[in-house]
Design a protein around this motif. Structure first.
Motif, short mmCIF file in Angstrom:
data_model
loop_
_atom_site.label_atom_id
_atom_site.label_comp_id
_atom_site.label_asym_id
_atom_site.label_seq_id
_atom_site.Cartn_x
_atom_site.Cartn_y
_atom_site.Cartn_z
N LEU A 285 -37.07 20.65 -10.48
CA LEU A 285 -36.07 19.70 -10.60
C LEU A 285 -35.91 18.96 -11.82
N SER A 286 -37.30 18.28 -12.25
CA SER A 286 -37.34 17.59 -13.45
C SER A 286 -36.90 18.44 -14.65
N ILE A 287 -37.29 19.87 -14.84
CA ILE A 287 -36.99 20.55 -16.12
C ILE A 287 -35.63 20.67 -16.00
N PHE A 288 -34.85 20.87 -14.68
CA PHE A 288 -33.34 21.10 -14.72
C PHE A 288 -32.74 19.87 -15.25
N VAL A 289 -32.96 18.69 -14.78
CA VAL A 289 -32.29 17.38 -15.25
C VAL A 289 -32.37 17.13 -16.84
N GLN A 290 -33.86 17.61 -17.43
CA GLN A 290 -34.22 17.21 -18.65
C GLN A 290 -33.48 18.05 -19.76
N CYS A 291 -33.24 19.25 -19.34
CA CYS A 291 -32.58 20.43 -20.12
C CYS A 291 -31.05 19.72 -20.75
N PHE A 292 -30.61 18.81 -19.97
CA PHE A 292 -29.04 18.32 -20.21
C PHE A 292 -29.48 17.16 -21.33
N PHE A 293 -30.84 16.92 -21.89
CA PHE A 293 -30.94 15.93 -22.64
C PHE A 293 -31.88 16.57 -24.03
N ALA A 294 -32.23 17.73 -23.65
CA ALA A 294 -32.77 18.40 -24.80
C ALA A 294 -31.97 18.85 -26.12
N PHE A 295 -31.62 18.02 -26.70
CA PHE A 295 -30.75 18.18 -28.12
C PHE A 295 -31.67 17.87 -29.20
N ARG A 296 -31.58 18.64 -30.34
CA ARG A 296 -32.39 18.27 -31.55
C ARG A 296 -33.09 17.08 -31.81
N TRP A 297 -32.38 16.05 -31.91
CA TRP A 297 -32.65 15.01 -32.44
C TRP A 297 -32.96 13.78 -31.40
N ILE A 298 -32.57 14.28 -30.21
CA ILE A 298 -32.97 13.21 -29.11
C ILE A 298 -34.14 13.85 -27.95
N THR A 299 -34.31 14.90 -28.33
CA THR A 299 -35.29 15.61 -27.39
C THR A 299 -36.73 14.63 -27.24
N LYS A 300 -37.36 14.42 -28.59
CA LYS A 300 -38.57 13.85 -28.46
C LYS A 300 -38.46 12.18 -28.10
N PRO A 301 -37.29 11.38 -28.34
CA PRO A 301 -37.26 10.17 -28.00
C PRO A 301 -37.17 10.03 -26.63
N VAL A 302 -36.17 10.96 -25.90
CA VAL A 302 -36.04 10.85 -24.46
C VAL A 302 -37.25 11.26 -23.65
N LEU A 303 -38.16 12.04 -24.20
CA LEU A 303 -39.44 12.55 -23.55
C LEU A 303 -40.39 11.49 -23.67
N ILE A 304 -40.20 10.88 -24.81
CA ILE A 304 -41.49 9.70 -24.91
C ILE A 304 -41.05 8.63 -24.12
N LEU A 305 -39.69 8.09 -23.92
CA LEU A 305 -39.25 7.18 -23.08
C LEU A 305 -39.52 7.31 -21.56
N LEU A 306 -39.53 8.73 -21.25
CA LEU A 306 -39.57 8.97 -20.04
C LEU A 306 -41.30 9.01 -19.47
N VAL A 307 -41.95 9.31 -20.57
CA VAL A 307 -43.50 9.18 -20.53
C VAL A 307 -43.82 7.71 -20.19
N LEU A 308 -43.34 7.02 -21.21
CA LEU A 308 -43.67 5.54 -21.07
C LEU A 308 -43.38 4.81 -20.01
N THR A 309 -42.07 4.99 -19.65
CA THR A 309 -41.60 4.37 -18.48
C THR A 309 -42.37 4.99 -17.03
N SER A 310 -42.59 6.28 -16.97
CA SER A 310 -43.27 6.81 -15.80
C SER A 310 -44.70 6.12 -15.74
N SER A 311 -45.50 6.01 -16.90
CA SER A 311 -46.91 5.62 -17.00
C SER A 311 -46.82 4.23 -16.54
#
Length: 560
Positions: A65-91
């Protein structure tokens, strides 16, 4: 030097966008979502008959489910910022959940947005820093350092479509096979969704933004445009409402607690109601709710703030109303239309240290007010900082430490249970001292005078002190432990005017009450006649032996 540069460049990890996305989602699922997985697994294994495959499907389902949701935000220039924000918030969510048992539902988001700076900083400590660095910052650095490899536009699109389809197929297959099992677990454990990191937080934040920033403001509603004072004598009346903070009823010796936390008030003739429930588990909900005509089941902050509250009605009737706050969180909109004062944290030394003031500072302000009464009827609200955590040790002076050893730190989970409870009990004992001083001021006012005085103390919500691994407060009401919803309610009145009333109320002290009763109790206590007064919701009404007042209220209700 060129050789070294080539070596470092060669050693840099290269991943495709899909690979980085899968690895990050796996980390969030298996590590930062471990509270959700463990709680769900615990619920599953308690079933009489459960499938091992169903148990194993939980982390796979969440990962897919997490992969499915994140696929919609996996574009070249925003992939890393979105994943980093997700990790920081989740921590951060992970630390709060593991350490304090916090669930980030709508109420917690509301409380977080309305928390002042000093209160927010009280949660920052060494343990939180270590957690955040290891589980948030270091994985984020790894994500930032990864070199993403890209194919052609259509190649990337096809690759993402495959991952999206695969994750969706996995979610769909698990849902089909184990639908009844998931539905059963969900129905019987509605709290589980609140632990889904970080999506429960994101969902709550969206709902909070919708309700508070995107909806147009409601038209203000007047519940009663002509409330009046119903005094039947020339006796002046002063009522002090002490609004407590984070005090739980079971730690009051007035209610049978083993430690002597109420040694200052136990011989002052107070009546302690020991079966009182709060409207919420956080100040942002409980305070506006208890002063609202809405009850707990129907309470909505947006609606409550768009209509008169009981403080408004009492003020409109002609009572002199004054709100004095030692709580940096403010009055949550309740006192917006009456005279109010926020005590400066830089005011009286040594009671104030620049960040907080001990609650004794309220007594000084109250004393000044009592010596300058301008009307026959006065209501003074004193809003305490009380027992607010996790820095309980900062709520009482060092020379007022009754129970030792105590916990002189904010990472309370690292203190022993005895130290933690002693620290919290010290806050209750200190509150009791402050209440006794308030009573002393009111008593001196009634000596050789025609002034009738009373005091009501009620806390906004309770507190968890590590029971079942839960700390602090703010859990969703539906599954909040009693420690967070069982609150103290204490009444005092001068014997010269209220002896019969006090004797009557003592016989009612075990009667179930809640914050829903506060609206009508206050109207009755200050003797304000209003068409919205509900005598059946005022337990004090049956102990009010002023026949003229009761008759006036009865006529008021019937006229409507």
């Amino acid at each position: 030097m060129n050789t070294s540069f080539v070596y470092r460049k060669h050693k840099r990890i290269s991943l495709s966008t899909n690979q980085l996305l899968v690895f990050t989602c796996a980390y969030i699922t298996l590590v930062l979502n471990s509270p959700f997985i463990l709680k769900t697994s615990s619920a599953i294994v308690t079933l009489n008959d459960y499938s091992i495959l169903f148990l194993l499907s939980v982390p796979i389902f969440i990962l897919s489910l997490s992969i499915f949701v994140q696929c919609f935000f996996a574009f070249r220039w925003i992939t890393k910022p979105v994943l980093i924000l997700l990790v920081l918030t989740s921590s951060l969510v992970f630390y709060s959940t593991v350490t304090y048992g916090i669930v980030f539902d709508y109420g917690m988001i509301q409380n977080s947005f309305e928390t002042d700076r000093a209160e927010a900083l009280s949660y920052v400590n060494f343990s939180a820093g270590v957690f955040f660095i290891i589980l948030g910052i270091l994985p984020s650095i790894l994500i930032a350092k990864v070199k993403l490899t890209y194919s052609t536009f259509w190649g990337e699109l096809l690759s993402r479509a495959k991952l999206l389809s695969g994750s969706f197929a996995c979610v769909f297959l698990i849902a089909i096979v184990f639908y009844s099992s998931y539905a059963s677990i969900g129905r019987n454990n509605r709290d589980l969704v609140g632990y889904l990191t970080p999506y429960a937080l994101i969902d709550s934040m969206v709902k909070f933004a919708n309700k508070n920033y995107l909806y147009p403001p409601l038209k203000f509603t007047f519940l009663d445009t002509s409330p009046t004072i119903s005094n039947s004598s020339t006796t002046k009346s002063v009522t002090v409402l002490v609004l407590g903070e984070t005090a739980r009823a079971q730690n009051f010796s007035l209610n049978g607690y083993k430690q002597p936390t109420n040694k200052h008030t136990k011989d002052l003739g107070v009546v302690s109601f020991n079966n009182v429930r709060s409207c919420g588990t956080a100040t942002a909900v409980s305070v506006p709710c208890m002063f609202s005509r809405l009850n707990r089941e129907s309470y909505n902050k947006r609606e409550a703030l768009a209509q008169q509250n009981v403080i408004d009605l009492i003020h409109l009737a002609g009572v002199d109303v004054f709100w004095i706050s030692n709580n940096n969180g403010g009055c949550k909109g309740v006192c917006n239309r009456v005279k109010s004062e926020q005590i400066s944290t830089n005011s009286i030394k040594p009671l104030c240290d620049g960040e907080y003031c001990f609650d004794e500072v309220l007594v000084n302000t109250l004393k000044n007010k009592l010596h300058s009464l301008t009307k026959d009827n006065t209501l003074i609200v004193l809003h305490m900082v009380g027992s607010h955590g996790p820095t309980y040790y900062r709520r009482y002076p060092d020379n007022k430490r009754v129970f030792t050893p105590d916990c002189q730190r904010s990472d309370i989970q690292n203190c022993s249970q005895k130290e933690l409870v002693n620290t919290y009990d010290n806050t209750i004992a200190y509150t009791d001292l402050v209440l006794s001083k308030i009573i002393a001021e009111l008593s001196s006012l009634t000596v050789n005078s025609d002034v009738k005085a009373s005091m009501i103390y009620v806390s906004d919500h309770g507190e968890s002190l590590g029971e079942k691994g839960v700390y602090l407060h703010g859990l969703p009401y539906a599954f909040a432990p009693k420690e967070q919803t069982h609150v103290p309610f204490i009444y005092w009145a001068d014997q010269s005017h209220n002896k019969d009333k006090l004797d009557c109320l003592s016989n009612l002290s075990k009667q179930p009450l809640s914050h829903d009763n506060v609206f009508d109790i206050l109207l009755g206590e200050v003797q304000v006649r209003s068409k919205v007064y509900q005598p059946d919701n005022d337990p004090f009404n049956q102990c009010n032996f002023d026949a003229t007042y009761r008759k006036v209220q009865h006529i008021s209700i019937n006229e409507e």
